[in-house]
Design an enzyme around this catalytic site. Structure first.
Site, short mmCIF file in Angstrom:
data_model
loop_
_atom_site.label_atom_id
_atom_site.label_comp_id
_atom_site.label_asym_id
_atom_site.label_seq_id
_atom_site.Cartn_x
_atom_site.Cartn_y
_atom_site.Cartn_z
N GLU A 79 -8.95 3.22 23.36
CA GLU A 79 -10.14 4.45 23.07
C GLU A 79 -9.39 5.55 23.25
OE1 GLU A 79 -13.98 1.85 23.03
OE2 GLU A 79 -13.31 1.75 24.78
N CYS A 92 -8.82 12.24 27.44
CA CYS A 92 -8.34 11.13 28.46
C CYS A 92 -8.49 10.42 27.67
CB CYS A 92 -9.38 10.57 28.79
SG CYS A 92 -9.41 9.68 30.13
N CYS A 99 -5.39 -3.71 30.63
CA CYS A 99 -4.97 -3.77 31.21
C CYS A 99 -5.25 -5.08 32.61
CB CYS A 99 -6.29 -2.47 32.60
SG CYS A 99 -4.71 -2.27 34.22
N CYS A 103 -9.22 -5.08 37.96
CA CYS A 103 -10.14 -4.29 39.15
C CYS A 103 -12.16 -4.55 39.14
CB CYS A 103 -10.33 -2.16 39.18
SG CYS A 103 -8.91 -2.21 39.79
N CYS A 106 -14.50 -2.80 36.95
CA CYS A 106 -13.59 -2.04 35.64
C CYS A 106 -13.81 -2.52 34.33
CB CYS A 106 -12.51 -1.43 35.70
SG CYS A 106 -11.46 -0.11 34.34
N CYS A 316 -15.59 6.24 32.35
CA CYS A 316 -15.23 5.88 33.48
C CYS A 316 -15.20 4.43 33.38
CB CYS A 316 -14.22 6.54 35.10
SG CYS A 316 -14.03 8.31 34.55
N1 SAH Z 1 -5.66 2.46 36.22
C1 SAH Z 1 -5.79 3.50 36.70
C2 SAH Z 1 -5.72 4.63 35.78
C3 SAH Z 1 -7.05 4.24 34.69
S1 SAH Z 1 -8.69 4.13 34.77
C4 SAH Z 1 -6.43 4.02 37.73
O1 SAH Z 1 -7.14 3.07 38.01
O2 SAH Z 1 -6.56 4.50 38.09
C5 SAH Z 1 -9.99 5.93 35.59
C6 SAH Z 1 -10.68 6.12 36.75
O3 SAH Z 1 -12.03 4.73 36.20
C7 SAH Z 1 -10.22 5.14 38.27
O4 SAH Z 1 -10.45 6.66 39.00
C8 SAH Z 1 -11.17 4.09 37.52
O5 SAH Z 1 -11.27 3.65 39.31
C9 SAH Z 1 -13.16 4.73 37.60
N2 SAH Z 1 -12.80 3.68 36.66
C10 SAH Z 1 -12.76 1.90 36.37
N3 SAH Z 1 -13.99 2.02 36.58
C11 SAH Z 1 -15.18 2.06 36.62
C12 SAH Z 1 -16.62 2.78 36.85
N4 SAH Z 1 -16.77 1.43 36.70
N5 SAH Z 1 -17.25 3.69 37.22
C13 SAH Z 1 -16.33 4.36 37.07
N6 SAH Z 1 -16.21 5.07 37.60
C14 SAH Z 1 -14.52 3.75 36.94
FE1 SF4 Z 2 -6.69 -0.72 35.01
FE2 SF4 Z 2 -9.62 -0.48 35.52
FE3 SF4 Z 2 -8.10 -1.46 37.60
FE4 SF4 Z 2 -7.25 0.77 36.57
S1 SF4 Z 2 -9.68 0.81 37.13
S2 SF4 Z 2 -6.42 -0.44 36.79
S3 SF4 Z 2 -7.67 0.86 33.96
S4 SF4 Z 2 -8.49 -2.51 36.04
#
Ligand code: SAH
Ligand code: SF4
Length: 323
Positions: A79, A92, A99, A103, A106, A316
């Protein structure tokens, strides 16, 4: 689209030809080799047969946002999101299919990891939107961890930056990482102009490890040490991303801890509203304001991320191929 064969086909061509072809794809935005008249016929046939310029994408349109679900040549899907600010447009982009880092907040993390994207597959995402809009900024904040696909991401940035291709200044390109330390150092040594963002999300390693398992391998203390070296070396700012999760990391005690580690003129804390992935709750407006004010009073640079894409699951952390 399939540009993987492109390099093989043009490698024996003279330099001017390579430039011409790059320009045709990324500036003239041709979608079919048939429409080119100034290439030798044999070369055009080879390009036509081996390097399709069709992008297989389904789009979803929201308020100020568009999301493209792109199907790659091996049927994997990724996406890409276009965000329209008042005067400029940001794309973006994803760096991986899924991934591996899981986390807790996410949606992409829940998908697990499929594979890294190739340089051309990163470019394809930007090209898709460039065929419709003038693009000002690129952020590597889509699916995946860009610093676990460092070479392809940096190669893609070279072409995004190239005058002959996308011509986007490096200062308008940002990479967000959880903090893969060796690659933060590498970026600081070789590409000082690209903007760096680090996903922090907690003010101590105990809590951070609960939210982001990768913090076991790269503890917060080490992330901060590496960040400090990076700013000393480059004199560039670092943006620290912090999602506010209700009753998890949003108390004034957390703000106090955070203010101690973020006390640097080149550090900016970017508070992010949690997009619901069913694991947590977003902090209330009042709590967010209290948290932000606490940091401000202690002279911490703090901003709030404007929200995009809520209405089409393009925010995000929401990228998980919902259709
Ligand atoms: N993997 C990298 C880049 C992709 S994620 C990283 O984690 O930095 C891009 C951004 O989206 C990151 O700042 C991440 O913390 C944020 N993000 C992930 N899940 C989210 C959520 N549920 N609500 C808001 N931001 C989120
Ligand atoms: Fe991966 Fe989502 Fe964590 Fe970024 S925030 S490292 S995309 S699991």
């Amino acid at each position: 689209m399939n540009l993987k064969n492109l390099n093989k086909i043009i490698e024996k061509q003279p330099a001017f030809r390579k430039k011409q072809i790059e320009k045709l794809i990324y500036q003239d935005l041709i979608e079919d080799w048939e429409t080119t008249t100034n290439l030798p016929l044999k070369l055009r046939e080879a390009l036509k047969n081996k390097t399709s310029l069709k992008i297989n994408a389904k789009t979803f349109t929201g308020k100020n946002t568009e999301k493209a679900l792109i199907t790659l040549s091996d049927n994997c899907q990724i996406e890409t999101v276009l965000m329209k600010h008042e005067t400029r447009v940001t794309v973006c982009v994803s760096s991986q299919v899924g991934c591996a880092l899981g986390c807790k907040f996410c949606a992409t993390g829940k998908l697990g990891f499929k594979r890294n994207l190739e340089t051309e597959e990163i470019l394809e995402q930007v090209l898709f939107f460039k065929r419709r809009e003038k693009i000002a900024n690129i952020v590597f904040m889509g699916m995946g961890e860009p610093f676990l696909n460092y070479n392809h991401v940096l190669n893609a940035i070279k072409i995004l930056n190239s005058k002959n291709a996308f011509n986007i200044s490096k200062r308008r390109i940002s990479i967000s990482t959880v903090g893969i330390l060796e690659n933060i150092e590498k970026l600081g040594n070789e590409e000082k102009q690209i903007n760096l963002a680090i996903s922090l999300h907690a003010p101590n390693n105990k809590l951070r490890t609960k939210l982001m398992p990768i913090s076991k391998k790269y503890p917060l203390e080490n992330v901060l040490k590496t960040a400090n070296k990076y700013v000393k070396k480059t004199n560039r700012k670092i943006m620290f991303e912090y999602i506010l999760l209700n009753n998890i990391n949003d108390s004034l005690e957390h703000a106090k801890e955070l203010s101690k580690i973020m006390n640097h003129p080149l550090y900016i804390v970017n508070l992010i509203k949690y997009n619901d992935t069913k694991e947590f709750k977003a902090s209330s407006k009042e709590k967010t304001k209290e948290f932000k004010d606490y940091l401000k009073k202690r002279s911490i640079n703090v901003t709030e991320r404007y929200r995009f894409g809520k209405d089409i699951s393009a925010g995000c952390g929401e990228l998980c191929l919902k259709k």
